[in-house]
Design a protein around this motif. Structure first.
Motif, short mmCIF file in Angstrom:
data_model
loop_
_atom_site.label_atom_id
_atom_site.label_comp_id
_atom_site.label_asym_id
_atom_site.label_seq_id
_atom_site.Cartn_x
_atom_site.Cartn_y
_atom_site.Cartn_z
N SER A 157 -6.05 7.70 0.10
CA SER A 157 -4.85 6.87 0.02
C SER A 157 -3.94 7.13 1.21
O SER A 157 -3.33 6.20 1.76
CB SER A 157 -4.11 7.13 -1.29
OG SER A 157 -3.78 8.51 -1.40
N GLN A 206 12.21 9.05 -2.80
CA GLN A 206 10.94 8.33 -2.86
C GLN A 206 10.71 7.49 -1.59
O GLN A 206 9.59 7.41 -1.10
CB GLN A 206 10.90 7.45 -4.10
CG GLN A 206 10.81 8.23 -5.40
CD GLN A 206 10.83 7.34 -6.62
OE1 GLN A 206 11.68 6.47 -6.76
NE2 GLN A 206 9.88 7.55 -7.52
N ASN A 241 6.42 4.17 -6.72
CA ASN A 241 5.32 4.92 -7.34
C ASN A 241 5.10 6.29 -6.70
O ASN A 241 4.10 6.94 -6.98
CB ASN A 241 4.03 4.11 -7.26
CG ASN A 241 4.12 2.83 -8.05
OD1 ASN A 241 4.76 2.78 -9.09
ND2 ASN A 241 3.49 1.77 -7.54
N TYR A 242 5.99 6.69 -5.81
CA TYR A 242 5.85 8.01 -5.18
C TYR A 242 6.20 9.08 -6.22
O TYR A 242 7.14 8.91 -6.99
CB TYR A 242 6.80 8.10 -3.98
CG TYR A 242 6.80 9.44 -3.28
CD1 TYR A 242 5.86 9.73 -2.30
CD2 TYR A 242 7.74 10.41 -3.60
CE1 TYR A 242 5.86 10.96 -1.67
CE2 TYR A 242 7.75 11.64 -2.96
CZ TYR A 242 6.81 11.91 -1.99
OH TYR A 242 6.81 13.12 -1.36
N HIS A 295 -3.14 4.49 4.26
CA HIS A 295 -1.74 4.24 4.61
C HIS A 295 -1.54 4.36 6.12
O HIS A 295 -0.87 3.54 6.75
CB HIS A 295 -0.85 5.23 3.85
CG HIS A 295 0.58 5.23 4.30
ND1 HIS A 295 1.21 4.12 4.83
CD2 HIS A 295 1.51 6.22 4.30
CE1 HIS A 295 2.46 4.42 5.12
NE2 HIS A 295 2.66 5.70 4.83
N PRO A 323 -2.51 11.35 -5.88
CA PRO A 323 -2.91 11.00 -7.25
C PRO A 323 -3.01 12.18 -8.19
O PRO A 323 -2.99 11.99 -9.41
CB PRO A 323 -4.28 10.33 -7.05
CG PRO A 323 -4.31 9.92 -5.60
CD PRO A 323 -3.50 10.94 -4.88
N THR A 367 7.62 8.30 0.87
CA THR A 367 6.59 7.28 1.12
C THR A 367 6.50 6.93 2.59
O THR A 367 5.40 6.79 3.14
CB THR A 367 6.91 6.03 0.30
OG1 THR A 367 7.04 6.37 -1.08
CG2 THR A 367 5.82 4.99 0.45
N GLU A 384 2.82 9.60 -7.00
CA GLU A 384 1.47 9.31 -7.48
C GLU A 384 0.72 8.36 -6.56
O GLU A 384 -0.52 8.46 -6.45
CB GLU A 384 1.53 8.70 -8.89
CG GLU A 384 2.05 9.66 -9.96
CD GLU A 384 3.56 9.59 -10.14
OE1 GLU A 384 4.05 9.96 -11.20
OE2 GLU A 384 4.26 9.14 -9.20
N CYS A 385 1.44 7.47 -5.85
CA CYS A 385 0.75 6.50 -5.01
C CYS A 385 0.07 7.15 -3.82
O CYS A 385 -0.94 6.65 -3.31
CB CYS A 385 1.74 5.43 -4.54
SG CYS A 385 3.12 6.08 -3.57
N PRO A 391 2.48 2.03 0.53
CA PRO A 391 2.59 1.52 -0.85
C PRO A 391 4.06 1.46 -1.27
O PRO A 391 4.93 1.98 -0.58
CB PRO A 391 1.79 2.55 -1.66
CG PRO A 391 1.86 3.80 -0.83
CD PRO A 391 1.87 3.35 0.59
N HIS A 392 4.28 0.83 -2.38
CA HIS A 392 5.67 0.71 -2.83
C HIS A 392 6.22 2.09 -3.17
O HIS A 392 5.58 2.88 -3.87
CB HIS A 392 5.76 -0.20 -4.05
CG HIS A 392 7.19 -0.54 -4.39
ND1 HIS A 392 7.90 0.18 -5.32
CD2 HIS A 392 8.02 -1.50 -3.92
CE1 HIS A 392 9.13 -0.33 -5.42
NE2 HIS A 392 9.22 -1.35 -4.57
N TRP A 393 7.41 2.38 -2.67
CA TRP A 393 7.98 3.71 -2.81
C TRP A 393 8.29 4.07 -4.26
O TRP A 393 8.42 5.25 -4.60
CB TRP A 393 9.25 3.82 -1.97
CG TRP A 393 10.27 2.74 -2.23
CD1 TRP A 393 10.42 1.58 -1.55
CD2 TRP A 393 11.27 2.74 -3.26
NE1 TRP A 393 11.45 0.83 -2.07
CE2 TRP A 393 12.00 1.54 -3.13
CE3 TRP A 393 11.62 3.62 -4.27
CZ2 TRP A 393 13.06 1.19 -3.98
CZ3 TRP A 393 12.68 3.30 -5.11
CH2 TRP A 393 13.39 2.10 -4.96
#
Length: 613
Positions: free
Chosen positions: A101, A201, A116-117, A105, A123, A205, A119-120, A112-114
């Motif tokens: 991931s 976040q 979900n930080y 990136h 993981p 990210t 986990e994005c 990715p959308h911040w």
């Protein structure tokens, strides 16, 4: 080259913001060209930190709380189970834990959308672990974060980019916007006050920040590690340090019943250094634990980045505004400007920032040293045992400082032994060796100062031990004097008792005669019914009965080494037991002593003639 003093109004300066000494006088002299343009604007911005605001940082009315005890097992990503204890339930396996991931990136450039930080991007960080690490509960969910921004140009000049109020994604993008082309900026430094969850976040990210940086910072865990290493392309390094810092109490009449003064030794809480002068007069200080948390992204694509985390204001730690001003002033130092121009390695900006911790250590030890000298004088003049309680407390904090200094020392060694991968690329091959030597030299300079602090700490610890020994010796001497006086008083009482005994002996014959002649017996007082045989018939049995009972319950003759739980009947039978013991002792003494004749040396038994032929 012409030199001029920087244009600064001295009424705006506080001794804490800009301390002048002969060793740093050169930092006040810069080339005349530096005092124009950007530098004047930057100094005007820094001047807004008025003396009143700085004084509020340095003078406290409310004491900070104790910092949490560090969980070192959760300090770095090298631990295979992030924020999981052995008794915790095992979470489900992550879909992707090979870093794909993060790599996607990097390749796509579309983060990715911040929201979900972390986990994005990471993981293996499950919700339970994130919650346990306080990553999403310690900072406020939303709020007004302030980001202070300083850029370091490719030529080593520092540019003050001011501050940015960030409440949403649009304001965050404006704060992160580059005002100059990336190839003209060597490193961008961001100092964040009142960090909110959303800003954390977004930063995490955008710069792929390892979650351990936030968790070790929010939980006050000393840490140092390198990750995301790409040969000749860059890496991420994190350094988290705890260090003591001096704060002066605003009120000289300190409430001596404060919980921090109850005698409990807590090395995670502030150390009060209150004036021992009568009437609470004099300066009162606190040594609090401060935090320096830095995450650096070193890269060859664009500019490198330094992110500085600062705890909430309740901890009374160094604010982002203060550290931002310090870092900018480091760029105005003649010595460090030459370093920034000699080497393009952005790590030198991080190293210069670490000097802030050393300044704080030095100031804290100066204040502590003055307080120890006052305590020594108090001990010598009063010789009070209760003074040792404060000495014990200071020694406990000195032991804690030993581990913090070791962390500081190891962090500088880590920086020294972790070269920038970008400097080995073909673009920097010409200066790679000289930059590495310069980094080694500057790290050694800082390590020398840390070694001096370590030796001072050891010296003060031994000196405190000597003072405590002096207190105990003084108390023992005073006790010996009191015992000597008590002994003399006892001797005087014994002499008085002897005189009373002698006086009693003088009157005892007369008392005996008076008792005899006062007896109502016919031999002495005719006409009475009693007689002398009646007197002896009564006196002798009563005397024997009294002697029998006293000896029985004294337990000296009846038990003879037995325990105290001897029955009353066995005690009353002590005369019979005494007779039995006397008889058994006579038998033992009258029995002949059995002796074995000694064999003459080298004497052998006679031969057995029955078995001979």
């Amino acid at each position: 080259m012409s030199w001029t003093v920087r244009s600064i109004d001295f009424y705006d300066l506080d001794a804490w913001l800009l301390r002048i000494s002969w060793g740093s006088l050169q930092d006040w002299l810069v080339p005349a060209r530096v005092t124009t343009g950007d530098s004047i604007r930057a100094l005007d911005s820094i001047r807004t930190m008025s003396m009143d605001n700085i004084a509020m940082e340095r003078r406290l009315t409310d004491w900070p709380p104790r910092v949490p005890a560090p969980s070192h097992r959760h300090a770095a990503p090298s631990g295979p189970w992030p924020w999981q204890d052995l008794d915790d339930s095992i979470p489900a396996a992550a879909e992707s834990t090979d870093g794909s991931s993060i790599q996607s990136h990097r390749e796509s450039g579309a983060p990715p959308h911040w929201g979900n930080y972390p986990e994005c991007l990471f993981p293996n960080w499950k919700p339970d672990q994130v919650e346990k690490s306080k990553m999403k509960t310690s900072p406020p969910v939303s709020g007004k974060s302030v980001i202070y921004h300083v850029d370091v140009g490719a030529d080593g000049d520092f540019f003050d980019q001011g501050s940015h109020l960030v409440q949403d994604e649009k304001q965050f993008e404006d704060a992160m916007a580059e005002t100059k082309p990336a190839e003209h900026v060597r490193v961008r430094t961001f100092f964040v006050d009142n960090l909110s969850l959303e800003v954390m976040q977004m930063l995490g990210t955008k710069y792929i920040v390892e979650p351990f940086f936030w968790t070790s910072s929010m939980n006050w865990i000393p840490a140092r590690y390198q990750e995301n290493v790409l040969d000749m392309q860059g890496d991420h390094i994190t350094i988290t340090l705890k260090f003591p810092r001096t704060l002066q109490l605003a009120d000289t009449n300190v409430n001596r019943s404060h919980p921090a003064l109850d005698g409990k030794i807590d090395t995670q809480g502030p150390l009060p250094l209150l004036s021992p002068l009568e009437g609470n007069s004099g300066d009162n200080f606190l040594l609090i634990l401060d935090l320096l948390a830095l995450h650096m992204v070193r890269t060859n694509s664009g500019s490198s980045t330094i992110i500085s985390y600062h705890p909430p204001s309740q901890w009374k730690t160094t604010s982002a505004k203060s550290l931002y001003a310090r870092v900018y002033l480091a760029g105005q130092s003649v010595y460090w400007r030459n370093i920034f121009k000699k080497s393009s390695d952005p790590t030198f900006v991080l190293l210069a920032t670490l000097w802030y911790a050393l300044y704080a250590w030095d100031e804290a030890f100066e204040t502590l040293w003055e307080h120890i000298c006052q305590l020594e004088l108090r001990v010598i003049s009063t010789k009070k045992l209760h003074v040792t309680q404060e000495l014990h407390k200071i020694r406990a904090h000195l032991l804690q400082y030993a581990s913090l200094l070791e962390d500081f020392n190891q962090s500088i060694l880590f920086l020294k032994d972790t070269p920038n991968p970008v400097m080995s690329s073909p673009a920097h091959r010409g200066e790679s060796e000289s930059s590495r030597d310069l980094m080694k030299k500057e790290c050694d300079n800082l390590l020398t100062q840390i070694d001096r602090l370590m030796k001072n700490r050891m010296f003060w610890d031994e000196r405190l031990q000597n003072v405590m020994n002096l207190v105990f010796s003084s108390v023992n001497i005073e006790d010996s004097k009191h015992m000597q006086e008590l002994t003399k008083a006892t001797v005087r009482d014994s002499a008085a008792m002897k005189q009373i005994a002698y006086l009693t002996m003088i009157f005892f014959p007369a008392t005996f005669a008076a008792g005899v002649f006062g007896m109502n017996i016919k031999e002495i007082n005719p006409g009475t019914k009693g007689s002398l045989p009646h007197y002896f018939a009564t006196t002798i049995p009563l005397t024997l009965l009294t002697t029998w009972v006293i000896i029985a319950f004294q337990g000296r003759w009846s038990s003879q080494g037995e325990d105290d739980n001897v029955s009353i009947w066995r005690r009353l039978m002590w005369p019979i037991m005494l007779v039995q013991r006397m008889k058994s002792r006579e038998k033992e003494e009258g029995a002949p002593i059995q002796t074995t004749p000694r064999r003459q040396p080298y004497q052998t038994d006679p031969p057995d003639t029955a078995n001979t032929y």
